[in-house]
Design a protein around this motif. Structure first.
Motif, PDB file in Angstrom:
ATOM      1  N   THR A  74     132.710  78.078  44.784  1.00 43.25           N
ATOM      2  CA  THR A  74     132.038  76.917  44.194  1.00 43.25           C
ATOM      3  C   THR A  74     131.471  75.993  45.267  1.00 43.25           C
ATOM      4  OG1 THR A  74     134.169  75.782  44.006  1.00 43.25           O
ATOM      5  CG2 THR A  74     133.358  76.929  42.049  1.00 43.25           C
ATOM      6  N   SER A  75     132.166  75.849  46.384  1.00 45.45           N
ATOM      7  CA  SER A  75     131.615  74.995  47.446  1.00 45.45           C
ATOM      8  C   SER A  75     130.359  75.620  48.042  1.00 45.45           C
ATOM      9  CB  SER A  75     132.652  74.738  48.534  1.00 45.45           C
ATOM     10  OG  SER A  75     132.900  75.910  49.274  1.00 45.45           O
ATOM     11  N   GLN A  78     127.603  74.876  45.577  1.00 40.35           N
ATOM     12  CA  GLN A  78     127.230  73.463  45.627  1.00 40.35           C
ATOM     13  C   GLN A  78     126.374  73.166  46.849  1.00 40.35           C
ATOM     14  OE1 GLN A  78     131.009  71.532  45.380  1.00 40.35           O
ATOM     15  NE2 GLN A  78     131.126  71.693  43.142  1.00 40.35           N
ATOM     16  N   GLN A  79     126.704  73.776  47.997  1.00 40.40           N
ATOM     17  CA  GLN A  79     125.894  73.582  49.200  1.00 40.40           C
ATOM     18  C   GLN A  79     124.493  74.147  49.006  1.00 40.40           C
ATOM     19  OE1 GLN A  79     128.119  75.422  52.316  1.00 40.40           O
ATOM     20  NE2 GLN A  79     129.603  73.758  52.487  1.00 40.40           N
ATOM     21  N   GLN A  81     122.891  74.515  46.126  1.00 40.91           N
ATOM     22  CA  GLN A  81     122.166  73.659  45.182  1.00 40.91           C
ATOM     23  C   GLN A  81     121.701  72.377  45.851  1.00 40.91           C
ATOM     24  OE1 GLN A  81     124.872  73.153  41.936  1.00 40.91           O
ATOM     25  NE2 GLN A  81     124.205  75.019  40.887  1.00 40.91           N
ATOM     26  N   ALA A  82     122.539  71.799  46.696  1.00 41.88           N
ATOM     27  CA  ALA A  82     122.152  70.577  47.400  1.00 41.88           C
ATOM     28  C   ALA A  82     120.989  70.847  48.341  1.00 41.88           C
ATOM     29  CB  ALA A  82     123.340  70.017  48.175  1.00 41.88           C
TER      30      ALA A  82
END
Length: 197
Positions: A74-75, A78-79, A81-82
């Motif tokens: 998940t991290s 998230q990276q 997507q950011a």
């Protein structure tokens, strides 16, 4: 009716397919023998307690490693997507999640859950971080060595061609019809309908 072509050769059976069933059978016999020896010396309840304790510890290890792997995944998402929102190039993959070798940790938990004293010993060895990192480095080198030594036309070559020629992974179904091919008695002379998926 013969075509004159030689019959296809049967694929050669690999050593792993030959010796794996024998190895599993020998391991099972050794596990059962070791359980009976320990049961004679320490008692049946002690062996039962060891097996139940190993299964509980293995389940806890698998659960913990699974949570850690999910957190790393998940991290990473998230990276990515950011980076997509800001328009910047995504940062290279973080190796912190790979260094703890979650796969080997899960394998150790599975070994602990399997009934048997040898599998429990192997599972406990895989709980040691130094053993996991040594096995991980060995596995990475072995995969790199096999991939670099793979002949053309092998699985590695197929993956590379698929990545170069079809990056989106789409497959187009079709049929090649030669206009100059002779029309046999079993083939209709008119046009064929399109293929349906």
């Amino acid at each position: 009716m013969t075509t004159g072509a030689p019959p296809p050769l049967a694929p050669k059976r690999s050593r792993a397919r030959t010796f794996l069933p024998l190895g599993v059978a020998a391991w099972l016999v050794l596990e059962i023998w070791l359980l009976t020896v320990v049961a004679d010396v320490a008692g049946g309840l002690t062996v039962l307690a060891l097996l139940v304790g190993g299964a509980v510890l293995g389940a806890a290890v698998v659960k913990r490693a699974g949570r850690r792997a999910f957190r790393n995944l998940t991290s990473t998402f998230q990276q990515a997507q950011a980076a997509a929102r800001t328009g910047a190039a995504p940062s290279p993959a973080d190796r912190a999640g790979a260094e703890d070798r979650n796969g080997f940790l899960m394998l150790g938990g599975l070994f602990l859950m399997i009934p048997g004293l040898l599998s429990d010993a192997a599972g406990l060895l895989l709980l040691i971080p130094q053993v996991r990192s040594f096995l991980g480095r060995y596995a990475e080198k072995a995969v790199e060595r096999r991939m670099s030594a793979a002949p053309p036309g092998s699985l590695q070559d197929a993956f590379q061609q698929a990545r170069i020629h079809r990056p989106d992974g789409k497959v187009v179904q079709g049929e090649v019809i030669r206009e100059d091919a002779p029309q046999g008695p079993g083939r209709p002379a008119g046009p064929r309908p399109p293929l349906t998926p």
